[in-house]
Design a protein around this motif. Structure first.
Motif, PDB file in Angstrom:
ATOM      1  N   GLN A  46       1.889  -0.073   8.946  1.00  0.00           N
ATOM      2  CA  GLN A  46       0.418   0.514   8.850  1.00  0.00           C
ATOM      3  C   GLN A  46       0.053   0.109   7.045  1.00  0.00           C
ATOM      4  O   GLN A  46      -1.105  -0.326   6.855  1.00  0.00           O
ATOM      5  N   GLY A  47       0.985   0.249   6.017  1.00  0.00           N
ATOM      6  CA  GLY A  47       0.677  -0.016   4.784  1.00  0.00           C
ATOM      7  C   GLY A  47       0.697  -1.571   4.516  1.00  0.00           C
ATOM      8  O   GLY A  47      -0.411  -1.937   3.606  1.00  0.00           O
ATOM      9  N   LEU A  48       1.242  -2.429   5.100  1.00  0.00           N
ATOM     10  CA  LEU A  48       1.027  -3.834   4.941  1.00  0.00           C
ATOM     11  C   LEU A  48      -0.297  -4.171   5.659  1.00  0.00           C
ATOM     12  O   LEU A  48      -1.001  -5.055   5.127  1.00  0.00           O
TER      13      LEU A  48
ATOM     14  N   ILE B 115      13.196  -5.319  -6.900  1.00  0.00           N
ATOM     15  CA  ILE B 115      13.177  -5.040  -5.397  1.00  0.00           C
ATOM     16  C   ILE B 115      13.465  -6.423  -4.532  1.00  0.00           C
ATOM     17  O   ILE B 115      13.063  -7.260  -5.154  1.00  0.00           O
ATOM     18  N   GLU B 116      14.699  -6.351  -3.765  1.00  0.00           N
ATOM     19  CA  GLU B 116      14.722  -7.662  -3.241  1.00  0.00           C
ATOM     20  C   GLU B 116      13.932  -7.651  -1.940  1.00  0.00           C
ATOM     21  O   GLU B 116      14.465  -6.721  -0.984  1.00  0.00           O
ATOM     22  N   ILE B 117      13.101  -8.438  -1.616  1.00  0.00           N
ATOM     23  CA  ILE B 117      12.693  -8.944  -0.218  1.00  0.00           C
ATOM     24  C   ILE B 117      12.892 -10.183   0.132  1.00  0.00           C
ATOM     25  O   ILE B 117      13.350 -10.877  -0.818  1.00  0.00           O
ATOM     26  N   ALA B 118      13.048 -10.914   1.428  1.00  0.00           N
ATOM     27  CA  ALA B 118      13.306 -12.115   1.626  1.00  0.00           C
ATOM     28  C   ALA B 118      12.177 -12.860   2.205  1.00  0.00           C
ATOM     29  O   ALA B 118      11.136 -12.417   2.820  1.00  0.00           O
TER      30      ALA B 118
ATOM     31  N   SER C 143      16.256   3.212   4.405  1.00  0.00           N
ATOM     32  CA  SER C 143      15.144   3.388   5.338  1.00  0.00           C
ATOM     33  C   SER C 143      14.608   4.946   5.313  1.00  0.00           C
ATOM     34  O   SER C 143      14.999   5.956   5.490  1.00  0.00           O
ATOM     35  N   THR C 144      13.778   4.982   3.926  1.00  0.00           N
ATOM     36  CA  THR C 144      13.165   6.321   3.657  1.00  0.00           C
ATOM     37  C   THR C 144      11.512   5.976   3.190  1.00  0.00           C
ATOM     38  O   THR C 144      11.064   4.836   2.952  1.00  0.00           O
ATOM     39  N   SER C 145      10.907   7.086   3.509  1.00  0.00           N
ATOM     40  CA  SER C 145       9.483   7.069   3.245  1.00  0.00           C
ATOM     41  C   SER C 145       9.145   6.572   1.635  1.00  0.00           C
ATOM     42  O   SER C 145       8.277   5.765   1.436  1.00  0.00           O
ATOM     43  N   SER C 146       9.916   6.951   0.756  1.00  0.00           N
ATOM     44  CA  SER C 146       9.756   6.884  -0.522  1.00  0.00           C
ATOM     45  C   SER C 146       9.919   5.273  -0.974  1.00  0.00           C
ATOM     46  O   SER C 146       9.231   4.589  -1.614  1.00  0.00           O
ATOM     47  N   ASN C 147      10.976   4.742  -0.026  1.00  0.00           N
ATOM     48  CA  ASN C 147      11.248   3.107  -0.608  1.00  0.00           C
ATOM     49  C   ASN C 147       9.859   2.390   0.379  1.00  0.00           C
ATOM     50  O   ASN C 147       9.800   1.454  -0.081  1.00  0.00           O
ATOM     51  N   VAL C 148       9.570   2.979   1.336  1.00  0.00           N
ATOM     52  CA  VAL C 148       8.010   2.098   1.893  1.00  0.00           C
ATOM     53  C   VAL C 148       7.104   2.434   1.040  1.00  0.00           C
ATOM     54  O   VAL C 148       6.308   1.344   0.435  1.00  0.00           O
ATOM     55  N   ASP C 149       6.765   3.325   0.028  1.00  0.00           N
ATOM     56  CA  ASP C 149       5.858   3.611  -0.800  1.00  0.00           C
ATOM     57  C   ASP C 149       6.090   2.733  -1.923  1.00  0.00           C
ATOM     58  O   ASP C 149       5.308   2.032  -2.519  1.00  0.00           O
ATOM     59  N   ARG C 150       7.364   2.592  -2.384  1.00  0.00           N
ATOM     60  CA  ARG C 150       7.703   1.561  -3.376  1.00  0.00           C
ATOM     61  C   ARG C 150       7.454   0.158  -3.077  1.00  0.00           C
ATOM     62  O   ARG C 150       6.932  -0.638  -3.964  1.00  0.00           O
TER      63      ARG C 150
ATOM     64  N   LEU D 199       5.538  -1.173  -1.117  1.00  0.00           N
ATOM     65  CA  LEU D 199       4.053  -1.516  -0.811  1.00  0.00           C
ATOM     66  C   LEU D 199       3.359  -1.601  -2.080  1.00  0.00           C
ATOM     67  O   LEU D 199       2.641  -2.430  -2.432  1.00  0.00           O
ATOM     68  N   HIS D 200       3.869  -0.751  -3.118  1.00  0.00           N
ATOM     69  CA  HIS D 200       3.194  -0.851  -4.458  1.00  0.00           C
ATOM     70  C   HIS D 200       3.457  -1.959  -5.380  1.00  0.00           C
ATOM     71  O   HIS D 200       2.648  -2.704  -5.806  1.00  0.00           O
ATOM     72  N   ALA D 201       4.718  -2.579  -4.878  1.00  0.00           N
ATOM     73  CA  ALA D 201       5.430  -3.634  -5.530  1.00  0.00           C
ATOM     74  C   ALA D 201       4.604  -4.991  -5.067  1.00  0.00           C
ATOM     75  O   ALA D 201       4.302  -5.730  -5.633  1.00  0.00           O
ATOM     76  N   LEU D 202       4.241  -4.817  -3.734  1.00  0.00           N
ATOM     77  CA  LEU D 202       3.616  -6.070  -2.870  1.00  0.00           C
ATOM     78  C   LEU D 202       2.267  -6.019  -3.449  1.00  0.00           C
ATOM     79  O   LEU D 202       1.552  -7.181  -3.746  1.00  0.00           O
ATOM     80  N   GLN D 203       1.613  -5.098  -3.585  1.00  0.00           N
ATOM     81  CA  GLN D 203       0.127  -4.927  -3.932  1.00  0.00           C
ATOM     82  C   GLN D 203       0.070  -5.482  -5.629  1.00  0.00           C
ATOM     83  O   GLN D 203      -0.770  -6.236  -5.713  1.00  0.00           O
ATOM     84  N   ASP D 204       1.075  -5.030  -6.242  1.00  0.00           N
ATOM     85  CA  ASP D 204       1.126  -5.736  -7.567  1.00  0.00           C
ATOM     86  C   ASP D 204       1.067  -7.239  -7.602  1.00  0.00           C
ATOM     87  O   ASP D 204       0.709  -8.011  -8.576  1.00  0.00           O
ATOM     88  N   ALA D 205       2.176  -7.588  -6.729  1.00  0.00           N
ATOM     89  CA  ALA D 205       2.444  -9.048  -6.656  1.00  0.00           C
ATOM     90  C   ALA D 205       1.121 -10.024  -6.085  1.00  0.00           C
ATOM     91  O   ALA D 205       0.895 -10.991  -6.735  1.00  0.00           O
TER      92      ALA D 205
END
Length: 397
Positions: free
Chosen positions: A305-307, A350-353, A373-380, A382-388
């Motif tokens: 949903q965040g994506l 943060i590593e994503i691939a 797999s935590t809600s706080s990591n999802v928020d983190r 998503l915030h990093a992706l928004q910044d990117a």
């Protein structure tokens, strides 16, 4: 002094300077397709002092690992153990113990792991037929039935959690279908174990394997695997020995106490990897499989949903076909995926691939596995992706 100087004068390769410096690794949040971060409890287990690989305490740990795998797989198979190697090693072990030269294998390919399995099977001299689906799609029962009827294989390989594309393959009815056609079912669950419902015995899976470094949060290097009685009997009927001594299931079954015979030395096992795997399985047992499945489902739903809220498009269209542990999102138009992943690494630790195999250049892969797999990591993330997305918008493709 003269003796030391004479010995030194014989050396032609100097001491590497890098090894004279202390080892230092950065702290990163690993939200790629694996490995995932290792929690302190598992790190502590893996750092315990070594014991001998035939000591009774180590054999007890191996018995506990076996019981943990049986729980995680939901199986009562006696031939259940952990390969001393990664999930790749378990894939090879399954195929080389089940296939002989001239056997027919059917491989379902909708990502890189089907491609790898087909490659290994061909190297073993099997007649390999591939069932193909585009990346992002899964196989229906009628797809499989058509292939079984046409090619009459002795073995079907399929991936439950295709980490290269983010697809979760439905397994209901597949084992029964294979057995109706005289075929064994081999399932890769490296990316799905503990994160999505899986019932080896109820789903009539003949061989199931996974890895230690995803939902189980242990370092890579040990790989759970289990064989049904049908699969064990096929191995006993082999006309030739398996082409690998190290991965010969007859020897491994004995070392793991799966053949009711006195245990014999086969190889020096990675003892500390077993300590870590044991603790990862213990944490899954304490949480409970159903709670683990629900946690991964809920956090994946929050991430998806965040994506979408960021204007990104999910790669796997059907919600039921999305792998809860690894989410794939299309690389947005006008962006270079390498710059996005580098930005998250450099600016947010943060590593994503990016994609792998058939999904290279098409997707970003975000992993939420086990303790990650935590809600706080999802928020983190998503915030990093928004910044990117704001900072990398002028990327050149």
């Amino acid at each position: 002094m003269a003796r030391r100087a004479m010995a030194t004068g014989l050396l032609r390769v100097p001491p590497p300077q890098g090894l004279l410096r202390p080892l230092a690794m950065p702290e990163r949040l690993l939200l790629g397709p694996g490995p995932s971060n290792v929690p302190p409890r598992i790190l502590a287990a893996g750092s315990q002092q070594l014991l001998g690989h035939m000591h009774p305490e180590v054999l007890q740990v191996m018995d506990e690992i076996k019981a943990g795998i049986q729980y995680a797989f939901q199986t009562q198979n006696w031939l259940t153990l952990a390969i001393s190697g990664t999930g790749h090693c378990a894939m090879e072990a399954a195929l080389l113990n089940l296939l002989e030269h001239g056997d027919t294998a059917l491989v379902a390919v909708n990502g890189i792991w089907g491609q790898r399995a087909a490659d290994i099977a061909r190297r073993l001299g099997a007649n390999v037929h591939e069932l193909l689906k585009p990346p992002g799609e899964y196989f229906a029962l009628w797809d499989i039935e058509e292939g079984l009827a046409r090619h009459k294989p002795s073995l079907l390989f399929i991936t439950h959690g295709e980490s290269s594309t983010g697809v979760l393959q439905p397994l209901e009815g597949l084992g029964k279908l294979c057995h109706r056609h005289g075929c064994l079912l081999l399932v890769d669950a490296v990316a799905s174990l503990g994160g999505a419902p899986l019932f080896m015995d109820q789903q009539e899976i003949d061989v199931l394997y996974s890895g230690s470094q995803k939902v189980l949060n242990a370092p890579p290097g040990s790989a759970p695997i289990s064989f049904s009685e049908r699969a064990r009997e096929k191995m006993l009927r082999r006309k030739t020995k398996p082409p690998s001594f190290y991965l010969d299931m007859g020897w491994l079954a004995n070392y793991w106490g799966c053949d009711r015979e006195p245990r014999r030395y086969h190889h020096t096992a990675p003892i500390n990897s077993f300590f870590s795997l044991r603790e990862g399985l213990a944490m899954l047992v304490e949480l409970g499989l159903e709670s683990s499945w629900e946690r991964h489902r809920a956090n994946c739903a929050q991430l998806c949903q965040g994506l979408r809220n960021l204007g990104l498009e999910l790669f796997v269209k059907e919600e039921k076909a999305r792998l809860p542990t690894i989410t794939t999102v299309k690389v947005p138009e006008g962006y270079d995926w390498k710059e996005i992943t580098a930005f998250l690494m450099d600016n947010h630790a943060i590593e994503i691939a990016g994609g792998l195999g058939p999904s290279v250049g098409k997707v970003l892969r975000i992993g939420l596995m086990g303790c990650n797999s935590t809600s706080s990591n999802v928020d983190r993330v998503l915030h990093a992706l928004q910044d990117a997305l704001g900072c990398c918008r002028r990327s050149r493709l």
